[in-house]
Design a protein around this motif. Structure first.
Motif, mmCIF file in Angstrom:
data_model
loop_
_atom_site.group_PDB
_atom_site.id
_atom_site.type_symbol
_atom_site.label_atom_id
_atom_site.label_comp_id
_atom_site.label_asym_id
_atom_site.label_seq_id
_atom_site.Cartn_x
_atom_site.Cartn_y
_atom_site.Cartn_z
ATOM 1 N N LEU B 11 0.858 -1.177 0.000
ATOM 2 C CA LEU B 11 0.000 0.000 0.000
ATOM 3 C C LEU B 11 0.897 1.230 0.000
ATOM 4 O O LEU B 11 1.824 1.323 0.795
ATOM 5 N N VAL B 13 1.120 4.892 0.847
ATOM 6 C CA VAL B 13 0.387 5.898 1.618
ATOM 7 C C VAL B 13 1.101 7.225 1.508
ATOM 8 O O VAL B 13 2.312 7.309 1.677
ATOM 9 N N MET B 15 1.742 10.389 3.159
ATOM 10 C CA MET B 15 1.625 10.975 4.494
ATOM 11 C C MET B 15 2.094 12.423 4.404
ATOM 12 O O MET B 15 3.268 12.694 4.218
ATOM 13 N N THR B 32 3.886 0.590 2.459
ATOM 14 C CA THR B 32 3.656 -0.281 3.603
ATOM 15 C C THR B 32 3.103 -1.617 3.157
ATOM 16 O O THR B 32 2.451 -1.723 2.126
ATOM 17 N N GLY B 34 0.686 -3.843 5.011
ATOM 18 C CA GLY B 34 -0.091 -3.813 6.237
ATOM 19 C C GLY B 34 0.415 -2.671 7.098
ATOM 20 O O GLY B 34 0.507 -1.545 6.643
ATOM 21 N N GLU B 35 0.801 -2.986 8.320
ATOM 22 C CA GLU B 35 1.303 -1.939 9.197
ATOM 23 C C GLU B 35 2.813 -1.762 9.071
ATOM 24 O O GLU B 35 3.367 -0.804 9.568
ATOM 25 N N ILE B 206 13.587 1.688 19.216
ATOM 26 C CA ILE B 206 12.925 2.056 17.967
ATOM 27 C C ILE B 206 13.842 3.026 17.229
ATOM 28 O O ILE B 206 14.419 3.921 17.836
ATOM 29 N N LEU B 354 7.131 -0.443 12.163
ATOM 30 C CA LEU B 354 5.679 -0.339 12.032
ATOM 31 C C LEU B 354 5.307 1.103 11.705
ATOM 32 O O LEU B 354 6.095 2.023 11.907
ATOM 33 N N PHE B 355 4.104 1.254 11.213
ATOM 34 C CA PHE B 355 3.668 2.574 10.772
ATOM 35 C C PHE B 355 3.755 3.596 11.902
ATOM 36 O O PHE B 355 4.187 4.728 11.713
ATOM 37 N N ALA B 356 3.347 3.165 13.091
ATOM 38 C CA ALA B 356 3.386 4.091 14.230
ATOM 39 C C ALA B 356 4.811 4.507 14.557
ATOM 40 O O ALA B 356 5.047 5.590 15.084
ATOM 41 N N ASP B 357 5.782 3.637 14.222
ATOM 42 C CA ASP B 357 7.178 3.975 14.507
ATOM 43 C C ASP B 357 7.687 5.082 13.603
ATOM 44 O O ASP B 357 8.576 5.839 13.991
ATOM 45 N N VAL B 359 6.103 7.709 12.727
ATOM 46 C CA VAL B 359 5.758 8.942 13.429
ATOM 47 C C VAL B 359 6.732 9.182 14.579
ATOM 48 O O VAL B 359 7.222 10.292 14.785
#
Lengths: 397, 374
Positions: B11, B13, B15, B32, B34-35, B206, B354-357, B359
């Motif tokens: 995917l 994305v 951002m 990405t 998935g995540e 991270i 991961l996607f949150a990482d 950020v």
């Protein structure tokens, strides 16, 4: 209320019909349904609006701000102003969106937040319908909310929404199962799926010592697990991953505007209330304690009294309703007093948990999706399973 | 079961540039699965204002306010670097009081910048409250700056040859009060954020940047020091009387994870606030009466030649490379912007996280788009 409902559904044929003339009984039945619906709708809307106000004021206090203070006294009318603003906004449906899912999603979410109110005991008799499987009824309909959100995320044609939906689906599995085991623990201890009976079981000891959390050490752990899982189920921080603002813009409701967004928004606060209320009913004694009620057994219900006045003394419905509050009624005043105390008890405890949720949200960072799954499957699930088994052993012993 | 049947599409994305946590107008094209993030491509230029071209067309004095607008969160440090470069090329002596004032303002600005980095990092990780707390303290610095220079964000305080205005005893006592308040509040920050288990889980281990990677990519500032290298231009190449001050250079120690993770970058910034407070305290003691500016001619012409002066900005090494051909304006001005160089390590750091990482990593590198795009 509960008794009235039961009367109409069960006893209508034999007992109650002589009072009403038969042709109007259906109308009255429908009327009562409508009134009940209206009551829970108002209740839901009010709790949700008060919830948004409380959230804004409490968060302002935590962060050293003032919060809303322009609309009405100390900003009390702010939720109303917000609602009017959202109602008057343009209702945008993205061109690429799957229309059916996009339009149905807010309705499902609304129902998921709205229907559990039907079987919540605000006090012993102040309940629309005391269902025999009330706990599972609530769980089933809060899960409906998840379906609505999945609809929203998959049909919005936005990648952020898709991410939100994926996260929610994963998260749901992680918290629903431990939550179920927590409920099994309580159900095993109390021996009933009916919320009224669960609380009546908690009322069998003096003051607050009958509460589930004081009945067994297992129940106390279960309470904590249930509250954490509850936080996850209403998507509150630190489990607000499906709508994580700093990562997914607004998650599943990124594309929603105006009234549809308002429905998502208000439903969140309403389902927060539902989870808090459910926690209070299951673990913290519902209407029992901390303010003690009259212990003497009156032996009659309000409906018995109502029945007595309307049939024996041939008063009109309205005047027999009024008579319940007068000195003419033997138990009426006492019952009403007990109900009021019970209601206050229930509301105090529910609002305390509500406050806790807000407090946690404005203190904690957000955890990551893999950490949610770890917490759900590797911490909460084993602990809740062990608790359920221990509770079963406790019952057998 | 064949694993091929489980293969899903990647995917793509987009951002940003309008996204809550890309710190302005950074656009990240994130690939990405998935995540999990495969590739992160930063696309920049949404805030391009042709600073370098403008600096060639205007006279040296006229450029100074433009430098404020590079990294708008540390204006004092930017204009300091530019003024130092011009002064070096013109062989100008700066009065001692002016140098001390420059240090005070630069360090206060560093604190303000790190406070914002702290607050917005917590916000990126989903904690709203620290953001407002850090703004509360930053406000104190801004009101001090307002009294010193008249501005709250862009100050135009450093001038070629000195500073614009002197400070009085009221402002000195206000700075003293601020130091006391800030020391107390740092404990509050540590309790609220640094010791928070969720925060540690989100940042420790991270976005690891090894020391050699950091050097190879030209990463400077707190990000480089978090990777373990004790490299601070204030110590290595002291400028503006920094050699007179006694302060430590905090480096990443891998307190909660490995050296060079997001937590270390965050932690180094908080420690630097403490060190900056020390420097300001010493600078206030060193402050003696005196001139605050060397007189320079209205039409300043530099001798032909070139100069590169690096300064330790809150985000890293900010260098101005200026070529003069003897005219009143520069022939070429090149800015070595720390945010721009630090951003280059984003893609290798974000791989397989991961996607949150993403950020979390973008927040920990702490970029300012005004400087990336210039």
């Amino acid at each position: 209320m509960n008794e009235l409902f039961n009367l109409l559904t069960n006893k209508a044929t034999n007992d109650f019909l002589p009072i009403f003339n038969s042709s109007s009984s259906i109308l009255i039945l429908i009327g009562l349904f409508l009134i009940s619906g209206l009551i829970i709708f108002t209740l839901m809307a009010l709790t949700a609006m008060a919830g948004t106000y409380a959230e804004r004021k409490i968060s302002a206090n935590i962060q050293g701000r003032i919060g809303p203070n322009r609309v009405g006294w100390r900003g009390f009318l702010q939720p109303l102003a917000d609602s009017i603003k959202l109602l008057s906004k343009e209702d945008v449906v993205p061109r690429e969106a799957l229309k059916f899912g996009y339009l149905v999603a807010p309705i499902l979410v609304f129902l998921g937040a709205f229907l559990p109110f039907v079987t919540l005991n605000f006090s012993e008799h102040l309940v629309i319908a005391s269902l025999s499987a009330g706990i599972y009824y609530i769980l089933a309909f809060t899960a409906l909310e998840v379906v609505g959100i999945l609809f929203a995320s998959l049909s919005s044609a936005s990648k952020w929404s898709l991410f939100g939906g994926m996260r929610l689906a994963a998260q749901m599995l992680a918290y629903e199962v431990p939550m179920g085991f927590c409920i099994i623990t309580v159900v095993l201890l109390a021996g009933s799926l009916n919320l009224t009976e669960v609380v009546q079981w908690q009322a069998t000891k003096t003051w607050i010592f009958g509460w589930t959390i004081f009945r067994s050490p297992v129940a106390f752990i279960t309470f904590i697990i249930f509250f954490i899982a509850g936080l996850a189920s209403v998507k509150r921080a630190p489990f607000d991953l499906p709508e994580a603002e700093s990562e997914l813009v607004a998650g599943f409701h990124t594309e929603y505007t105006g009234i549809r967004f308002a429905i998502f928004f208000l439903s969140e606060y309403a389902s927060m209330f539902v989870i808090c209320a459910l926690t209070v009913l299951l673990f913290l004694g519902g209407w029992v304690g901390p303010i003690p009620t009259l212990t003497e057994d009156i032996g009659r219900t309000l409906v018995d009294e109502f029945y007595y006045f309307s049939r024996e003394e041939n008063l009109s419905y309205f005047s027999s309703f009024l008579a319940l509050f007068s000195s003419k009624s033997e138990g009426g005043q006492k019952i009403i007093f007990n109900e009021v105390i019970g209601f206050i008890n229930f509301v105090i405890k529910t609002l305390f948990l509500y406050f806790m949720m807000i407090w946690i949200r404005w203190t904690m960072p957000r955890i990551r999706i893999d950490q949610v799954l770890y917490l759900g499957f590797k911490v909460l699930l084993p602990f809740s399973m062990v608790c359920a088994i221990l509770a079963a052993i406790q019952i057998v012993l | 079961m064949q694993t091929d049947s489980l293969h899903t599409e990647e995917l793509l994305v987009n951002m940003g540039p309008q996204h809550p946590s890309t710190h302005g107008v950074l656009r990240l094209v994130v690939k990405t699965d998935g995540e999990s993030v495969q590739e992160t491509l930063p696309l920049i230029g949404f805030l391009h204002r042709s600073f370098e071209k403008i600096a060639e067309t205007l006279t040296y004095k006229q450029v100074v306010p433009y430098t404020d607008r590079l990294d708008y969160l540390s204006s004092m440090n930017n204009s300091l670097a530019y003024c130092l470069a011009i002064e070096k090329l013109a062989n100008l002596e700066v009065p001692e009081r002016a140098s001390i004032l420059r240090v005070i303002t630069a360090e206060l600005n560093r604190i303000a910048s790190h406070l914002l980095a702290f607050g917005s990092y917590a916000l990126d990780l989903g904690a709203y409250t620290p953001f407002l707390y850090s703004f509360r303290e930053r406000e104190l610095i801004l009101s001090i700056f307002e009294k010193i220079s008249g501005g709250r964000l862009l100050y135009h305080y450093n001038r070629i040859g000195g500073v614009a205005r002197d400070i009085n005893i009221d402002i000195i006592s206000e700075i003293g009060q601020f130091i006391d308040i800030m020391r107390k509040k740092l404990n509050e920050y540590n309790e609220l954020v640094t010791e928070n288990l969720i925060f540690i889980k989100r940042t420790a281990n991270i976005g690891l940047i090894s020391m050699s990677d950091a050097i190879n990519y030209g990463v400077t500032g707190p990000c480089l020091r978090a990777s373990g290298l004790k490299y601070d231009l204030r110590k290595v190449h002291p400028y503006s009387l920094y050699e007179k001050f006694n302060f430590d250079v905090p480096i990443g120690q891998g307190l909660k994870g490995q050296i060079g993770d997001c937590f270390d970058r965050y932690w180094v910034r908080l420690k630097e606030i403490e060190e900056s407070l020390k420097i300001v305290e010493q600078a206030l003691d060193l402050l003696r009466e005196g001139e605050i500016r060397t007189k320079i001619s209205a039409n300043l012409k530099l001798p032909a030649g070139e100069v590169y002066v690096p300064c330790e900005n809150p985000r890293g090494e900010l260098g101005f490379y200026i070529i003069s051909d003897g005219k009143p304006n520069a022939l070429r001005v090149k800015v070595r912007a720390p945010s721009f160089c630090n951003l280059s390590i984003l893609d290798p750091t974000c791989r397989n996280t991961l996607f949150a990482d993403v950020v979390s990593i973008v927040g920990s590198i702490d970029i300012v788009l005004g400087e990336v795009d210039r």
